[in-house]
Enzyme design. Structure first.
Site, PDB file in Angstrom:
ATOM      1  N   GLU A  42     -57.355 -44.256 -25.064  1.00 31.29           N
ATOM      2  CA  GLU A  42     -58.075 -44.187 -23.818  1.00 31.29           C
ATOM      3  C   GLU A  42     -57.931 -42.974 -23.147  1.00 31.29           C
ATOM      4  OE1 GLU A  42     -59.050 -47.538 -21.277  1.00 31.29           O
ATOM      5  OE2 GLU A  42     -57.885 -46.180 -19.298  1.00 31.29           O
ATOM      6  N   ARG A  84     -65.635 -46.758 -19.665  1.00 34.36           N
ATOM      7  CA  ARG A  84     -64.624 -45.088 -19.411  1.00 34.36           C
ATOM      8  C   ARG A  84     -65.284 -43.914 -20.330  1.00 34.36           C
ATOM      9  NH1 ARG A  84     -63.947 -48.362 -16.830  1.00 34.36           N
ATOM     10  NH2 ARG A  84     -62.081 -49.953 -16.549  1.00 34.36           N
ATOM     11  N   SER A 102     -53.824 -48.661 -19.996  1.00 33.73           N
ATOM     12  CA  SER A 102     -54.087 -49.247 -20.989  1.00 33.73           C
ATOM     13  C   SER A 102     -54.465 -47.758 -21.568  1.00 33.73           C
ATOM     14  CB  SER A 102     -55.400 -49.117 -20.855  1.00 33.73           C
ATOM     15  OG  SER A 102     -55.156 -50.521 -19.589  1.00 33.73           O
TER      16      SER A 102
HETATM   17  C1  LIG Z   1     -50.406 -47.565 -14.314  1.00 35.99           C
HETATM   18  C2  LIG Z   1     -51.288 -46.970 -14.736  1.00 35.99           C
HETATM   19  C3  LIG Z   1     -52.931 -48.045 -14.483  1.00 35.99           C
HETATM   20  C4  LIG Z   1     -53.994 -47.713 -14.653  1.00 35.99           C
HETATM   21  N1  LIG Z   1     -54.991 -48.296 -14.180  1.00 35.99           N
HETATM   22  C5  LIG Z   1     -56.099 -47.773 -14.679  1.00 35.99           C
HETATM   23  C6  LIG Z   1     -57.433 -48.971 -14.386  1.00 35.99           C
HETATM   24  O1  LIG Z   1     -57.344 -50.599 -13.538  1.00 35.99           O
HETATM   25  N2  LIG Z   1     -58.870 -48.465 -14.374  1.00 35.99           N
HETATM   26  C7  LIG Z   1     -59.321 -46.886 -14.842  1.00 35.99           C
HETATM   27  O2  LIG Z   1     -59.723 -46.872 -14.828  1.00 35.99           O
HETATM   28  N3  LIG Z   1     -58.077 -46.016 -15.026  1.00 35.99           N
HETATM   29  C8  LIG Z   1     -56.503 -46.310 -15.501  1.00 35.99           C
HETATM   30  N4  LIG Z   1     -55.886 -45.773 -15.015  1.00 35.99           N
HETATM   31  C9  LIG Z   1     -55.688 -44.861 -15.924  1.00 35.99           C
HETATM   32  C10 LIG Z   1     -55.740 -42.954 -14.672  1.00 35.99           C
HETATM   33  O3  LIG Z   1     -55.265 -43.722 -13.744  1.00 35.99           O
HETATM   34  C11 LIG Z   1     -57.000 -43.268 -14.051  1.00 35.99           C
HETATM   35  O4  LIG Z   1     -57.682 -42.546 -15.312  1.00 35.99           O
HETATM   36  C12 LIG Z   1     -57.476 -42.028 -13.494  1.00 35.99           C
HETATM   37  O5  LIG Z   1     -59.013 -41.573 -12.821  1.00 35.99           O
HETATM   38  C13 LIG Z   1     -56.522 -40.607 -14.408  1.00 35.99           C
HETATM   39  O6  LIG Z   1     -56.426 -39.274 -13.049  1.00 35.99           O
HETATM   40  P1  LIG Z   1     -55.617 -38.188 -12.860  1.00 35.99           P
HETATM   41  O7  LIG Z   1     -55.907 -37.348 -11.604  1.00 35.99           O
HETATM   42  O8  LIG Z   1     -54.422 -38.478 -13.051  1.00 35.99           O
HETATM   43  O9  LIG Z   1     -56.340 -37.878 -14.468  1.00 35.99           O
HETATM   44  P2  LIG Z   1     -55.598 -36.576 -15.190  1.00 35.99           P
HETATM   45  O10 LIG Z   1     -54.691 -37.290 -16.475  1.00 35.99           O
HETATM   46  O11 LIG Z   1     -55.011 -35.673 -14.548  1.00 35.99           O
HETATM   47  O12 LIG Z   1     -57.143 -35.595 -15.953  1.00 35.99           O
HETATM   48  C14 LIG Z   1     -57.358 -37.006 -16.651  1.00 35.99           C
HETATM   49  C15 LIG Z   1     -58.803 -36.152 -17.670  1.00 35.99           C
HETATM   50  O13 LIG Z   1     -59.210 -35.830 -16.385  1.00 35.99           O
HETATM   51  C16 LIG Z   1     -59.459 -34.270 -16.285  1.00 35.99           C
HETATM   52  N5  LIG Z   1     -59.495 -33.562 -15.241  1.00 35.99           N
HETATM   53  C17 LIG Z   1     -59.289 -33.970 -14.464  1.00 35.99           C
HETATM   54  N6  LIG Z   1     -59.504 -33.678 -12.734  1.00 35.99           N
HETATM   55  C18 LIG Z   1     -60.173 -32.663 -13.056  1.00 35.99           C
HETATM   56  C19 LIG Z   1     -61.661 -32.285 -12.359  1.00 35.99           C
HETATM   57  N7  LIG Z   1     -61.095 -32.558 -11.308  1.00 35.99           N
HETATM   58  N8  LIG Z   1     -62.719 -31.578 -12.863  1.00 35.99           N
HETATM   59  C20 LIG Z   1     -63.032 -32.010 -14.488  1.00 35.99           C
HETATM   60  N9  LIG Z   1     -61.459 -32.323 -15.565  1.00 35.99           N
HETATM   61  C21 LIG Z   1     -60.889 -32.819 -14.591  1.00 35.99           C
HETATM   62  C22 LIG Z   1     -58.649 -33.678 -17.345  1.00 35.99           C
HETATM   63  O14 LIG Z   1     -58.306 -32.428 -17.681  1.00 35.99           O
HETATM   64  C23 LIG Z   1     -58.120 -34.670 -18.474  1.00 35.99           C
HETATM   65  O15 LIG Z   1     -59.349 -34.483 -19.323  1.00 35.99           O
HETATM   66  C24 LIG Z   1     -54.564 -46.506 -15.014  1.00 35.99           C
HETATM   67  C25 LIG Z   1     -53.049 -45.711 -15.228  1.00 35.99           C
HETATM   68  C26 LIG Z   1     -51.710 -45.065 -15.222  1.00 35.99           C
HETATM   69  C27 LIG Z   1     -50.962 -44.970 -15.577  1.00 35.99           C
END
Ligand SMILES: Cc1cc2nc3c(=O)[nH]c(=O)nc-3n(C[C@H](O)[C@H](O)[C@H](O)COP(=O)(O)OP(=O)(O)OC[C@H]3O[C@@H](n4cnc5c(N)ncnc54)[C@H](O)[C@@H]3O)c2cc1C
Length: 341
Positions: A337, A165, A241
């Protein structure tokens, strides 16, 4: 200036925790050109910049005074390479849609990562992982906009320093990179990963022959398990998480296991021991507890839920109370996380 910038923009609909917060300046970018324009705007106005993909790993503890840039570029293309296929996907693509797209094209390797919310661009940021597979296993490279040199660059998977992570992009050293495209190396031959007992056992219960199980069956199985285990963020807003599984030194683990022999734990190759954050939180009695409008999910003790229009401050107070309790009981620090803004 062609990119449209909004003021006092409501961020709750763009995040899975739906906490009330506004961005003083906001814009969505659909290509590198508009990203550059948005960054120029922020520079001219002396604004800090925050990147947002699907908002499923971001916690707004209050309003953001700078410029939120929502990465919304789309596009997926394939490049055959013998037994492998390189899949280039733009940062704003939806991760789950990409998994389904690849399965549909007979490209394998990410089927266990089905139904993870969020964007493709954020997947390397925290090296998403689930049910025995991590992005690190398939990531070939990423294309980034380097804010320091104002140019596009390609970083290899190794450059990205992916860990549990974690990645380069979460460190100060990598904060100036904006991921605009991700390249995955996928297989054209199925290679199902069944290292998680729950996946194996669920397939067996369904009468599936593990010797011939298909990637489609694995992904359907993982999606079903996730659906049963995790709350739907559209009904119960959450960020998955909320705490990482803590890693502790071997000696510390030994003395902890003497007192709590049932503690869920996994020895790591580097000698450290990984503890289950969910077990620690549950032992402290937090599972299913509420603190005002926010609470801990009754089935998942490390999923914090915004049940009733809670604020970022209320959610962070709950997280703090849990961290304190776990520290006082087990002497273990729980790390949050998602990114807290
Ligand atoms: C119900 C649920 C289940 C989940 N299950 C898992 C799982 O099984 N495994 C897991 O690993 N995660 C899980 N997650 C966490 C999440 O889905 C992941 O971390 C996902 O990759 C986040 O993507 P996002 O686009 O929503 O990120 P955001 O929340 O939009 O951004 C996350 C971070 O990345 C940065 N960021 C976003 N895009 C970019 C980019 N293009 N370049 C540089 N930085 C960037 C942002 O500034 C921020 O710091 C879960 C979340 C939820 C709500």
């Amino acid at each position: 200036m062609t990119v449209a910038v909004s003021r006092e923009y409501a961020l709750a609909p763009l995040t899975t925790l739906a906490l009330p917060a506004t961005a003083a300046h906001f814009c969505a970018v659909t290509d590198v050109e508009s990203l550059i324009q948005a960054l120029d705007y922020a520079k001219q106005q002396h604004l800090p910049v925050l990147l947002l993909g699907g908002g499923s790993n971001t916690v707004f503890s209050g309003d953001y005074p700078g410029m939120v840039i929502h990465l919304a570029m789309t596009g997926v293309r394939q490049e055959a390479q013998g037994q492998n296929c390189l899949v280039h996907a733009a940062a704003g693509e939806n991760w789950n849609a990409l998994v389904e797209h690849c399965l549909g094209k007979g490209l394998y390797g990410i089927e266990n990562l089905i139904a993870i919310p969020g964007s493709v661009g954020a997947a390397p940021v925290q090296n998403i992982g689930a049910y025995g597979v991590e992005l690190a296993e398939v990531l070939e490279s990423v294309t980034v906009w380097d804010r320091q040199t104002a140019s596009l660059r390609q970083l290899s998977a190794q450059d990205c320093k992916l860990a549990y992570r974690d990645s380069l992009f979460k460190s100060a050293e990598g904060a100036h990179y904006i991921i605009v495209e991700v390249c995955l190396r996928l297989h054209t031959e199925p290679r199902p990963v069944l290292s998680y007992d729950i996946v194996k056992n669920t397939l067996l219960e369904q009468g599936v022959d593990l010797a011939t199980v298909s990637p489609e069956q694995v992904s359907a199985c993982v999606a079903r398990i996730r659906g049963a285990r995790l709350p739907n963020y559209q009904l119960e807003p959450n960020a998955g998480s909320f705490f990482k599984n803590p890693l502790i030194p071997e000696e510390e683990a030994r003395s902890l296991l003497q007192r709590w022999p049932d503690a869920a734990h996994w020895p790591m190759p580097d000698g450290q021991v990984k503890l289950a954050a969910a077990w620690l939180v549950e032992q402290c009695g937090w599972k299913g507890q509420r603190m005002g409008p926010v609470g801990v999910h009754p089935r998942q003790s490390i999923v914090l839920v915004n049940y009733d229009n809670g604020s970022g401050a209320e959610l962070m107070a709950l997280a703090g109370a849990i961290q304190l309790d776990v520290r006082e009981t087990f002497g273990v620090s729980l790390e949050i996380e998602p990114r807290v803004v």
